[in-house]
Design an enzyme around this catalytic site. Structure first.
Site, PDB file in Angstrom:
ATOM      1  N   HIS A 182       0.833  -1.198   0.000  1.00 38.64           N
ATOM      2  CA  HIS A 182       0.000   0.000   0.000  1.00 38.64           C
ATOM      3  C   HIS A 182       0.872   1.253   0.000  1.00 38.64           C
ATOM      4  CE1 HIS A 182      -3.472   2.503   0.799  1.00 38.64           C
ATOM      5  NE2 HIS A 182      -2.753   3.122   1.719  1.00 38.64           N
ATOM      6  N   GLU A 190      -1.708  -5.388  -3.876  1.00 39.02           N
ATOM      7  CA  GLU A 190      -2.547  -5.003  -2.748  1.00 39.02           C
ATOM      8  C   GLU A 190      -3.923  -5.666  -2.861  1.00 39.02           C
ATOM      9  OE1 GLU A 190      -4.241  -0.889  -0.810  1.00 39.02           O
ATOM     10  OE2 GLU A 190      -2.984  -0.799  -2.596  1.00 39.02           O
ATOM     11  N   ASN A 202      -7.275  22.686  24.674  1.00 35.21           N
ATOM     12  CA  ASN A 202      -7.653  23.885  25.409  1.00 35.21           C
ATOM     13  C   ASN A 202      -7.878  25.053  24.473  1.00 35.21           C
ATOM     14  OD1 ASN A 202      -7.953  23.456  28.091  1.00 35.21           O
ATOM     15  ND2 ASN A 202      -5.808  23.711  28.601  1.00 35.21           N
TER      16      ASN A 202
END
Lengths: 148, 657
Positions: free
Chosen positions: B51, B73, B388
């Site tokens: 891949h 693949e 945050n």
């Protein structure tokens, strides 16, 4: 099964440490004080390039402490931890059959029973086998880190 | 605007190196598979390698290789989905594929181009697999060229934002190809980062383009055919407008332009391949330990040699060699921050979507290097700060619009090196900290410094249990506060700081030491004891006299150039016995974040390399110290932790308040 112990006297008693836990025994080494550490941590030393804390074993076992010039440092390791412990001068190695070690800490000695793994008789003397893990465990200690 | 020709040759060495590794990976796992046909792990490994190979070769434009990898693949996927079983014939077939990869790679190394895979060869390889397993060839490249140039809508402008997936190999090259393709289909007006800068980037997660004379379908065809584009947005745009200011780049300050990339017209330079090997980090640690020993020994030799002029030359040479060795060993342990930063764009995107805010995330200086032991531990604090920033820093979209800010907020993650320190900043253009709320909260909590200036007050948000946010969200505000961030940074020998301006945003600044192993330190003497102060904290040193010391409450201070400098006396603080200083005192001014304190010692002994050694028992007794070190004469010294000294000063201020 025969087990070997490094044996040394402290005050009136004989103490033993499993030889597999002993790394080295050295004469007193120069120590560097660790400020604000509890008094049984008497300093750190340079053991072949590593910085190793050294404790006063007698103080740790709540025995009266006096370190003189004959004192030696016995370096023990528990797991990956290495600690030096000061002991009085003479050191011996003894073999004891593990069957002869009584697990009972009921015999009264001068030290806290939690540090005792067992006791054995060698040539009419009592050998107190120390539980190194307990000796080096610090959880129940009050840590004095208050700088002020 | 003409499109610069991409020089993919810049990426060729990386491609070759990685492809070699992937081929190796495939063949060693094929061998495993040959032993045990049900080895799922081996199948997965081969799949992954194939891949990666497919993606990288497609990026480089080597369609033959990528097609073959695509084939492999797919065949493996069949196996993974239990549609077919591995047979020895198939394994032989895979080995032929590996051989072909190798042949292509060799040709690439020798000629700079992969050779074409003949149709016969292709069929020969595929003959090893049953016809039902073979899939139709990949059509990425063809699809794109077909859609080119027809029916372009004139005058319409589109703003295109392309996000690259995290596992995208060479996103820069991918971006360049996209630029070229866009330019061939329509008119590429502007890109950000600019095409010139693309090649210099080490890291890229987003490409913004302004295009005209193009239809959205064409863009779609172009982007969806390709691999490794995570997602993209396309919207109509007023042609006269510039790309929003927050995305225009002001590159340049952080990276030196590379001279070598400029002479790209000399096309067939012989390839200089960088050979790399992977080394067990334990071995690196051992090497570092040995070098540390060497540094200690060198220091003792340097001291000894001062009495023997004959030795001077040799020892000087040894000194130089050791220093070089030390630098190299340190560099070997350094890895770029991008290994940590790379996972953030996705996280920021997901987090922003979860709280329904628009965030443009910029990363700068990802190439900055840090010791790997430090890198491992900074990810969590940074995640915390980024979350945050999204949750508390950036305002909701309508709020931003109502106060005249751009709809999209900007969060910037920036790293750079200054001297012996690496600074990482997380900044947002949100509403900033509410200093008055912090003041109220700190009064409520009984914290000192209520009267302090805004800068000092802002730093109170690092106090455990400090939160001015009323609501608890999924993301933050659950009590695991900034003190955790501060603690983990301090555990690494670093420091934290925060700067904020109302409605302009907040910047968190993390300073970290380059390495934890060997630092520069100043040896100071108190009575007979020697301590080390890390040089990176020292602002200046000087001499003062006992009468200069004044007392405010419990705090001793001196006036330094008209400013109040709180001082700590090391003799008293560390209970050092001895006469103590007499008429002249040595003052070491250390800075920690925004604060400065003075340390009073008896004498300064000079600076040297300090190898930090840690004890492995009773760490709690050593908390007041950064660690220990061994000097040239074999004695052990303790390294002062400036943060602990500062907390002493703070505690005194509390008592005073």
């Amino acid at each position: 099964m025969l087990k070997q112990f490094v044996v040394f006297p402290l005050e009136d008693e004989l103490y033993g440490v499993d030889i597999h836990q002993v790394m080295r025994i050295e004469k007193m080494l120069p120590l560097t004080r660790v400020p604000n550490a509890p008094s049984f941590v008497i300093g750190v030393c340079n053991l072949r390039g590593s910085v190793i804390p050294v404790i006063d074993l007698k103080q740790r076992l709540t025995l009266p402490s006096n370190i003189d010039e004959n004192a030696k440092i016995i370096f023990v390791h528990v797991g990956k931890q290495v600690v030096g412990m000061t002991i009085d001068s003479s050191v011996d190695v003894t073999s004891i059959d593990s069957d002869e070690i009584e697990p009972s800490p009921s015999l009264v000695t001068g030290i806290d029973s939690q540090f005792i793994q067992g006791v054995a008789k060698i040539s009419n003397r009592l050998l107190i086998v120390l539980d190194m893990e307990r000796v080096l465990t610090l959880d129940q200690l009050n840590v004095l880190a208050d700088l002020d | 605007m003409t499109v610069d020709n991409i020089d993919l040759n810049t990426y060729l060495p990386i491609f070759i190196e990685e492809t070699k590794e992937n081929i190796q990976q495939i063949s060693s796992n094929l061998l495993r598979l040959e032993q045990d046909e049900n080895d799922v792990e081996a199948i997965n490994e081969i799949f992954r390698a194939a891949h990666t190979l497919k993606g990288m070769s497609a990026t480089m434009g080597y369609s033959d290789i990528s097609q073959l990898a695509h084939q492999a693949e797919n065949l493996l996927d069949e196996v993974r989905n239990n549609k077919t079983h591995i047979t020895s014939t198939m394994i032989t077939g895979f080995f032929h594929i590996v051989d072909e990869f190798e042949a292509q790679l060799n040709s690439l190394v020798e000629t700079g181009e992969p050779s074409k895979i003949s149709q016969e060869r292709y069929q020969e390889i595929l003959a090893f697999f049953s016809p039902s397993q073979v899939v139709a060839p990949l059509e990425i490249m063809e699809k794109i060229s077909e859609t080119s140039r027809e029916e372009a809508t004139e005058g319409e402008c589109f703003l295109l934002e392309i996000f690259f997936s995290r596992d995208c190999q060479l996103p820069q090259a991918r971006a360049m190809i996209i630029c070229n393709q866009l330019a061939s289909v329509g008119k590429l007006l502007e890109t950000s980062p600019s095409q010139k800068h693309l090649a210099e980037r080490d890291q890229l997660d987003k490409l913004t383009c302004r295009v005209s004379d193009i239809r959205p379908e064409q863009v779609r065809a172009l982007l969806e055919g390709g691999v490794e584009v995570d997602y993209y947005t396309i919207e109509k745009y007023n042609c006269d407008q510039e790309i929003a200011p927050q995305v225009t780049e002001e590159e340049g300050g952080f990276r030196q332009p590379q001279d070598s990339t400029d002479n790209s017209d000399s096309h067939h330079d012989p390839l200089v391949l960088r050979h790399t090997i992977r080394v067990d980090t334990e071995k690196l640690d051992q090497l570092l330990n040995l070098v540390s020993e060497l540094v200690i020994n060198k220091t003792s030799l340097l001291q000894a040699a001062t009495n023997f002029p004959l030795l001077a030359d040799g020892v000087e040479h040894l000194h130089r060699l050791t220093s070089e060795l030390q630098v190299i060993v340190m560099k070997m342990r350094m890895i770029p921050l991008e290994t940590v930063f790379n996972r953030f764009p996705r996280m920021v995107r997901d987090t922003a979507m979860a709280v329904d805010k628009l965030v443009n995330f910029e990363i700068r200086g990802a190439e900055t290097e840090l010791d790997r032991t430090i890198i491992d531990d900074i990810s969590d604090p940074l995640v915390h700060l980024l979350r945050n920033a999204i949750d508390h820093g950036i305002e909701a979209v309508d709020r931003r619009v109502s106060i005249g800010k751009p709809r999209t907020g900007t969060i910037r993650l920036e790293a750079y090196q200054t001297g012996n320190q690496v600074v990482i900043e997380v900044s947002d253009d949100g509403h900033g900290l509410d200093i008055e709320q912090i003041r109220a909260k700190s009064r409520e909590m009984g914290l000192p410094g209520v009267d302090a200036d805004a800068g000092e007050l802002a730093n109170l948000i690092f106090t455990p249990g400090f939160s001015t946010v009323e609501s608890i969200t999924d993301l933050s505000g659950r009590g695991v506060g900034l003190d955790v961030v501060k603690n983990s940074i301090e555990a690494l020998g670093g420091s934290t700081d925060v700067y904020s301006r109302p409605n302009e945003g907040t910047t968190f600044k993390i300073s970290l030491p380059l390495t934890l192993a060997i630092i520069q330190g100043l040896l100071v003497k108190c009575s007979e004891e020697i301590y080390v102060i890390p040089l990176s904290y020292i602002a200046e040193t000087g001499i003062i006299f006992p009468e200069d010391i004044q007392t405010i409450g419990q705090q001793e201070i001196v006036m330094l150039r008209g400013k109040v400098l709180p001082i700590v006396c090391l003799n008293k603080l560390l209970e050092i016995e001895g006469p103590g200083p007499t008429e002249e005192l040595s003052l070491v001014v250390v800075r920690y974040g925004e604060r400065q304190i003075g340390i009073i010692v008896d004498d300064l002994l000079g600076q040297q390399d300090i190898v930090i050694k840690n004890v492995n028992w009773g760490e709690q007794f050593f908390r007041s110290f950064l660690g220990c070190s061994i000097l040239g004469d074999g004695s052990v010294v303790m390294i002062l932790d400036i943060n602990v000294l500062l907390s002493v000063v703070r505690a005194r201020e509390v008592n005073h308040a």
